[in-house]
Design a protein around this motif. Structure first.
Motif, PDB file in Angstrom:
ATOM      1  N   PHE A   1      51.165  43.051  47.134  1.00 22.20           N
ATOM      2  CA  PHE A   1      52.036  42.302  46.223  1.00 22.20           C
ATOM      3  C   PHE A   1      51.329  42.071  44.885  1.00 22.20           C
ATOM      4  O   PHE A   1      51.881  42.305  43.805  1.00 22.20           O
ATOM      5  CB  PHE A   1      52.395  40.967  46.888  1.00 22.20           C
ATOM      6  CG  PHE A   1      53.323  40.080  46.099  1.00 22.20           C
ATOM      7  CD1 PHE A   1      54.681  40.022  46.399  1.00 22.20           C
ATOM      8  CD2 PHE A   1      52.848  39.262  45.072  1.00 22.20           C
ATOM      9  CE1 PHE A   1      55.538  39.188  45.684  1.00 22.20           C
ATOM     10  CE2 PHE A   1      53.694  38.430  44.353  1.00 22.20           C
ATOM     11  CZ  PHE A   1      55.036  38.400  44.660  1.00 22.20           C
ATOM     12  N   LEU A   2      50.071  41.638  44.980  1.00 20.87           N
ATOM     13  CA  LEU A   2      49.288  41.392  43.765  1.00 20.87           C
ATOM     14  C   LEU A   2      49.115  42.677  42.951  1.00 20.87           C
ATOM     15  O   LEU A   2      49.355  42.699  41.740  1.00 20.87           O
ATOM     16  CB  LEU A   2      47.918  40.843  44.134  1.00 20.87           C
ATOM     17  CG  LEU A   2      47.820  39.332  44.360  1.00 20.87           C
ATOM     18  CD1 LEU A   2      46.557  38.986  45.138  1.00 20.87           C
ATOM     19  CD2 LEU A   2      47.826  38.594  43.022  1.00 20.87           C
TER      20      LEU A   2
ATOM     21  N   SER B   1      42.933  38.253  50.101  1.00 23.09           N
ATOM     22  CA  SER B   1      43.469  38.627  48.783  1.00 23.09           C
ATOM     23  C   SER B   1      42.789  37.919  47.618  1.00 23.09           C
ATOM     24  O   SER B   1      43.029  38.294  46.465  1.00 23.09           O
ATOM     25  CB  SER B   1      44.976  38.448  48.725  1.00 23.09           C
ATOM     26  OG  SER B   1      45.386  37.336  49.389  1.00 23.09           O
ATOM     27  N   VAL B   2      41.929  36.943  47.883  1.00 18.41           N
ATOM     28  CA  VAL B   2      41.133  36.384  46.782  1.00 18.41           C
ATOM     29  C   VAL B   2      40.365  37.515  46.099  1.00 18.41           C
ATOM     30  O   VAL B   2      40.255  37.560  44.860  1.00 18.41           O
ATOM     31  CB  VAL B   2      40.164  35.289  47.293  1.00 18.41           C
ATOM     32  CG1 VAL B   2      39.117  34.948  46.243  1.00 18.41           C
ATOM     33  CG2 VAL B   2      40.932  34.037  47.681  1.00 18.41           C
ATOM     34  N   GLU B   3      39.866  38.446  46.905  1.00 19.81           N
ATOM     35  CA  GLU B   3      39.111  39.578  46.335  1.00 19.81           C
ATOM     36  C   GLU B   3      39.993  40.452  45.456  1.00 19.81           C
ATOM     37  O   GLU B   3      39.594  40.902  44.382  1.00 19.81           O
ATOM     38  CB  GLU B   3      38.498  40.433  47.461  1.00 19.81           C
ATOM     39  CG  GLU B   3      37.221  39.853  48.018  1.00 19.81           C
ATOM     40  CD  GLU B   3      36.269  39.350  46.929  1.00 19.81           C
ATOM     41  OE1 GLU B   3      36.000  40.093  45.957  1.00 19.81           O
ATOM     42  OE2 GLU B   3      35.838  38.185  47.023  1.00 19.81           O
ATOM     43  N   THR B   4      41.211  40.707  45.925  1.00 19.69           N
ATOM     44  CA  THR B   4      42.155  41.510  45.123  1.00 19.69           C
ATOM     45  C   THR B   4      42.449  40.789  43.808  1.00 19.69           C
ATOM     46  O   THR B   4      42.466  41.404  42.735  1.00 19.69           O
ATOM     47  CB  THR B   4      43.475  41.700  45.908  1.00 19.69           C
ATOM     48  OG1 THR B   4      43.170  42.022  47.252  1.00 19.69           O
ATOM     49  CG2 THR B   4      44.338  42.766  45.274  1.00 19.69           C
ATOM     50  N   PHE B   5      42.672  39.486  43.915  1.00 16.96           N
ATOM     51  CA  PHE B   5      42.978  38.681  42.728  1.00 16.96           C
ATOM     52  C   PHE B   5      41.823  38.754  41.723  1.00 16.96           C
ATOM     53  O   PHE B   5      42.022  38.931  40.524  1.00 16.96           O
ATOM     54  CB  PHE B   5      43.231  37.230  43.171  1.00 16.96           C
ATOM     55  CG  PHE B   5      43.527  36.282  42.042  1.00 16.96           C
ATOM     56  CD1 PHE B   5      44.787  36.199  41.467  1.00 16.96           C
ATOM     57  CD2 PHE B   5      42.522  35.447  41.549  1.00 16.96           C
ATOM     58  CE1 PHE B   5      45.047  35.314  40.431  1.00 16.96           C
ATOM     59  CE2 PHE B   5      42.779  34.554  40.512  1.00 16.96           C
ATOM     60  CZ  PHE B   5      44.045  34.491  39.952  1.00 16.96           C
ATOM     61  N   ARG B   6      40.604  38.674  42.247  1.00 19.15           N
ATOM     62  CA  ARG B   6      39.429  38.704  41.365  1.00 19.15           C
ATOM     63  C   ARG B   6      39.304  40.066  40.665  1.00 19.15           C
ATOM     64  O   ARG B   6      39.088  40.158  39.463  1.00 19.15           O
ATOM     65  CB  ARG B   6      38.168  38.438  42.184  1.00 19.15           C
ATOM     66  CG  ARG B   6      36.897  38.261  41.354  1.00 19.15           C
ATOM     67  CD  ARG B   6      35.629  38.615  42.117  1.00 19.15           C
ATOM     68  NE  ARG B   6      35.649  38.170  43.493  1.00 19.15           N
ATOM     69  CZ  ARG B   6      35.370  36.936  43.891  1.00 19.15           C
ATOM     70  NH1 ARG B   6      35.010  36.041  43.002  1.00 19.15           N
ATOM     71  NH2 ARG B   6      35.431  36.628  45.162  1.00 19.15           N
TER      72      ARG B   6
END
Ligand code: FCB
Length: 418
Positions: free
Chosen positions: A353-354, A405-410
């Protein structure tokens, strides 16, 4: 032509969004009454996720996830629990948060009305009365004074159109009216309140940039070959998405809330009251006319794009995002995505999604993205079931745990900010 993004030293924002009532806990307001009256489906808000005491460490989590901005809201009921009486301690609490955000180099973005109101408001100066405008302007002025030197990015109203429909037509959220006769007046007062807040803020903070967070929804005909379904899509898009865009672009609005409520008005100072146009985007509705359950039409989520539905049954449809950004861009203001996210407890869909929504940000007129949300939180009528957080929250211990998904966001943030 798109206007210039106001922060020369920070041309792009990458952040998370949350709102006071959904995370703070212990705030007594019209929503608390709503819960008491049994008008919500889920658990009452209660202690929420205790951010009133944990705001600074929550902000640290956003920083750790690679954010350079932080959207939050100020609770009017905490700041002005009785009409005209300010709670200085509440203002000081918010000021401490803003100071912390500056210290860790997160650009604060402050929302002033994110659905909830002080208990006195709907009794004494409801949105149907012109006094509402003055009261909101006064609240904005007080908050602006408290945040002088700290906050540049202001969003007086979150989702004014959703609030109008939910609060005055559907009656699903406070104040819970269902009266087509007041819609025009309330819409007028909300826009006037935005303008009054913008003036109050700019008088006190000359470097301020003022935005609006407008919920935009994709619409599709449930039966693509049916003329009436497509007609309903046009009407819905015009009223739900474009009316506010046009109002801010031109200072005029004229649209139909189906089946037959014409909302028309004018406010010449509106275009100048805005520096940034904020888009909240989540999903798509499939419309059917005439409806089976509703006279004018039914609306449903379904998995037409094939990604799978979110935990609360919303369609994931990143393909619809660019066209909505185009619609928003028509107002001529620089764009910021003020909310975008999904309920996904097990993080099945969030990384994808991100990625897919971030792909739509590669355009010159988009200057920021705020993910909804930093934390699992109180989701209004649905209580605590939907899990929107980049960080999961265990409400027994209040422990925060990063979802993958924190990693994807970063990673996406690093490339957006490059
Ligand atoms: C938006 C609201 C926000 C949150 C998300 C899921 O419409 O602004 O408070 O509830 O939806």
């Amino acid at each position: 032509m798109t206007g210039r993004f106001p922060f020369v030293d920070r041309p792009r924002l990458w952040g998370t969004a949350l709102s006071h009532y959904q995370v703070e806990g212990g705030d007594v307001c019209d929503w608390t009454e709503w819960e008491r009256a049994g008008k919500t489906r889920g658990e009452p808000c209660g202690d929420a996720v205790d951010s009133w005491r944990r705001y600074e460490s929550d902000a640290d989590l956003a920083r750790a996830a690679g954010a350079n901005a932080f959207r939050f809201s100020v609770s009017w009921s905490r700041v002005e629990p009785r009409e005209g009486e300010l709670d200085e301690a509440a203002l000081a609490r918010y000021r401490a948060l803003a100071e912390h955000l500056r210290r860790i180099d997160l650009e604060p973005c402050v929302t002033l009305l994110h659905y909830t109101h002080p208990l006195w408001f709907h009794e004494r100066t409801p949105w149907t009365s012109p006094a509402s405008v003055d009261r909101f302007g006064r609240f904005a002025a007080r908050v602006a004074e408290a945040f002088q030197g700290l906050v540049r990015f202001w969003v007086p109203l979150n989702e004014p159109f959703v609030f109008l429909l939910g609060g005055f037509l559907d009656g699903q959220i406070p104040p819970g009216l269902s009266d087509t006769r007041v819609l025009r007046r309330v819409f007028d007062h909300l826009l006037a309140a935005h303008a009054a807040a913008a003036n109050a803020i700019r008088e006190r903070i000359p470097e301020a940039a003022v935005g609006v967070a407008h919920n935009m929804m994709a619409f599709a005909p449930e039966r693509p070959k049916k003329f009436l379904d497509s007609l309903l899509v046009n009407i819905a898009d015009r009223c739900y998405n474009r009316a506010i865009v046009e109002a801010f672009a031109t200072g005029r609005w004229d649209f139909l809330i189906p089946p037959a409520t014409r909302i028309r008005g004018r406010r010449d100072d509106l275009p100048k009251s805005l520096d940034v146009f904020g888009v909240n985007f989540y999903s798509r509705l499939h419309l059917r006319c005439p409806g089976v359950t509703r006279f004018i039409g039914d609306f449903n989520y379904r998995d037409a794009s094939g990604y799978g539905l979110t935990d609360n049954g919303w369609e994931v449809v990143p393909e619809a995002f660019p066209a909505l950004l185009d619609e928003a861009a028509a107002a001529g203001f620089p764009l910021v995505i003020t909310e975008n996210g999904l309920a996904d407890e097990h993080d099945r869909l969030r990384p994808m999604f991100l990625e897919r929504h971030a792909a739509a940000l590669a355009r010159d007129d988009v200057h920021g993205y705020f993910h909804w949300s930093l934390l699992d939180n109180y989701e209004w009528l649905d209580g605590y079931d939907p899990k929107f957080g980049l960080y999961a929250v265990d409400r027994n211990t209040m422990a925060r745990t990063a979802r993958p998904s924190v990693e994807t966001f970063r990673r996406l943030g690093a490339s957006f900010l490059r």
